[in-house]
Design a protein around this motif. Structure first.
Motif, PDB file in Angstrom:
ATOM      1  N   UNK A 116       0.814  -1.209   0.000  1.00  0.00           N
ATOM      2  CA  UNK A 116       0.000   0.000   0.000  1.00  0.00           C
ATOM      3  C   UNK A 116       0.853   1.266   0.000  1.00  0.00           C
ATOM      4  N   UNK A 117       2.022   1.202   0.595  1.00  0.00           N
ATOM      5  CA  UNK A 117       2.863   2.394   0.699  1.00  0.00           C
ATOM      6  C   UNK A 117       3.708   2.637  -0.541  1.00  0.00           C
ATOM      7  N   UNK A 118       4.124   1.584  -1.238  1.00  0.00           N
ATOM      8  CA  UNK A 118       5.099   1.739  -2.319  1.00  0.00           C
ATOM      9  C   UNK A 118       4.538   1.501  -3.721  1.00  0.00           C
ATOM     10  N   UNK A 186      12.148   7.468   3.705  1.00  0.00           N
ATOM     11  CA  UNK A 186      12.414   8.028   2.374  1.00  0.00           C
ATOM     12  C   UNK A 186      12.632   6.946   1.325  1.00  0.00           C
ATOM     13  N   UNK A 187      11.961   7.127   0.198  1.00  0.00           N
ATOM     14  CA  UNK A 187      12.083   6.154  -0.892  1.00  0.00           C
ATOM     15  C   UNK A 187      13.485   6.169  -1.483  1.00  0.00           C
ATOM     16  N   UNK A 188      14.185   7.289  -1.321  1.00  0.00           N
ATOM     17  CA  UNK A 188      15.538   7.389  -1.870  1.00  0.00           C
ATOM     18  C   UNK A 188      16.497   6.405  -1.207  1.00  0.00           C
ATOM     19  N   UNK A 189      16.221   6.010   0.031  1.00  0.00           N
ATOM     20  CA  UNK A 189      17.086   5.030   0.693  1.00  0.00           C
ATOM     21  C   UNK A 189      17.040   3.692  -0.032  1.00  0.00           C
ATOM     22  N   UNK A 208      15.033  -0.732   5.045  1.00  0.00           N
ATOM     23  CA  UNK A 208      13.727  -0.294   5.542  1.00  0.00           C
ATOM     24  C   UNK A 208      13.356  -0.985   6.850  1.00  0.00           C
ATOM     25  N   UNK A 209      13.547  -2.290   6.910  1.00  0.00           N
ATOM     26  CA  UNK A 209      13.063  -3.050   8.066  1.00  0.00           C
ATOM     27  C   UNK A 209      13.623  -2.565   9.395  1.00  0.00           C
ATOM     28  N   UNK A 295       0.682   9.473  11.206  1.00  0.00           N
ATOM     29  CA  UNK A 295       0.964  10.658  10.405  1.00  0.00           C
ATOM     30  C   UNK A 295       1.440  10.225   9.034  1.00  0.00           C
ATOM     31  N   UNK A 296       0.824  10.776   8.009  1.00  0.00           N
ATOM     32  CA  UNK A 296       1.222  10.435   6.648  1.00  0.00           C
ATOM     33  C   UNK A 296       2.492  11.188   6.294  1.00  0.00           C
ATOM     34  N   UNK A 297       3.504  10.450   5.795  1.00  0.00           N
ATOM     35  CA  UNK A 297       4.763  11.089   5.452  1.00  0.00           C
ATOM     36  C   UNK A 297       4.743  11.701   4.068  1.00  0.00           C
TER      37      UNK A 297
END
Length: 297
Positions: A116-118, A186-189, A208-209, A295-297
């Protein structure tokens, strides 16, 4: 005289005098009297602790005593419920259900929350709306369909039926919390890990984990506590006494004619202590996880 010379000869401005410290070390904006803070907290603490003291009193004082102080202290009620009323078996079953529900809920919510997030897909909004709407459905409405399903699967009177029911009941909220928590990473990670040669699974596990620890602890503890305290599913799907959990065991201590208050209080203490210990150790991670997941990032 030139402007430059006048500037040199002009006296330097006097430094501004520092503001005097506020009396008694208090900040200027913190003007509320102490009693306005401590009085409401004290009243709340009294209303909170009196029931705990009352149940502790009944569990520790001898049967038939009316003293307001548990003296002499006796542990006969604990011995009675643990051995004669099979609370040792109930406790073991509750631990199995709670730990299994924690693991299954966390793993499935982690996978679903990452999706759902990615990822974006056509029915994503509808799916999120369905997850939110499912929180308005009371567990009692699920009893009949779940009982029919478990009867077909021959899972009635099995701890697996309670574990599956609790997992299904906890998944919607858990997936929403985990997905919101992943959005704060952050998706950049992940992209940097892909550049270094990692695939998506490896990047998720390495990058991420570890950052999801507070969210996972929050979701797992919430699932454990709910399954530990939930009464309805265990009552409906478990028939044999050796399969029942602590909430059903507490209910068995009450009959239509009489109630053994000492045994009931001792059983309540046994049921409450593990939850209190869990929250005492994870309260920091729990608050961080729920606040970040909300909170939505």
């Amino acid at each position: 005289m030139s402007v430059k010379e006048a500037t040199k000869t002009a006296p330097a401005p006097a430094p501004a005098s520092p503001e005097p410290p506020h009396p008694k070390g208090r900040r200027a904006w913190d003007e509320a009297p102490r009693w306005q803070i401590y009085l409401p907290l004290g009243i709340y603490l009294i209303f909170t602790l009196i029931p705990f003291y009352w149940i502790l009193l009944f569990s520790l004082r001898p049967a038939g005593s009316t003293s307001l102080v548990p003296w002499p202290v006796t542990f006969d009620h604990f011995e009675k419920v643990w051995t004669d009323r099979s609370f040792g078996t109930y406790f073991t079953n509750s631990v199995l259900v709670g730990v299994a529900t924690l693991l299954m809920t966390t793993l499935v919510a982690l996978a679903g929350g990452y999706a759902l997030a990615r990822f974006d897909f056509k029915v994503k909004r509808a799916f999120m709306l369905a997850l939110l709407c499912s929180q308005f459905v009371p567990g009692a409405l699920l009893l009949v369909p779940l009982f029919e399903i478990f009867a077909e699967l021959q899972m009635i009177n099995s701890l697996g039926s309670v574990i599956l029911a609790e997992t299904v009941f906890q998944l919607p909220l858990s997936m929403i919390l985990i997905s919101n928590f992943i959005k704060n990473v952050p998706y950049s990670l992940e992209e940097a890990a892909w550049v270094d040669g990692c695939n998506r699974m490896t990047a998720f596990r390495i990058v991420v984990l570890p950052l999801l620890r507070p969210g996972l602890i929050a979701v797992g503890s919430f699932a454990f506590v709910h399954s530990w305290n939930h009464f309805l599913f265990a009552l409906m799907f478990l028939n044999n006494q050796d399969k029942q959990t602590i909430p059903v065991g507490l209910n068995s201590l009450m009959s239509a004619d009489s109630v053994d208050l000492g045994a009931l209080a001792a059983g309540g203490i046994i049921a409450a202590v593990p939850v209190v210990i869990v929250f005492a150790f994870i309260q920091k991670w729990l608050i961080t996880g729920f606040s970040a997941g909300a909170v939505k990032g």
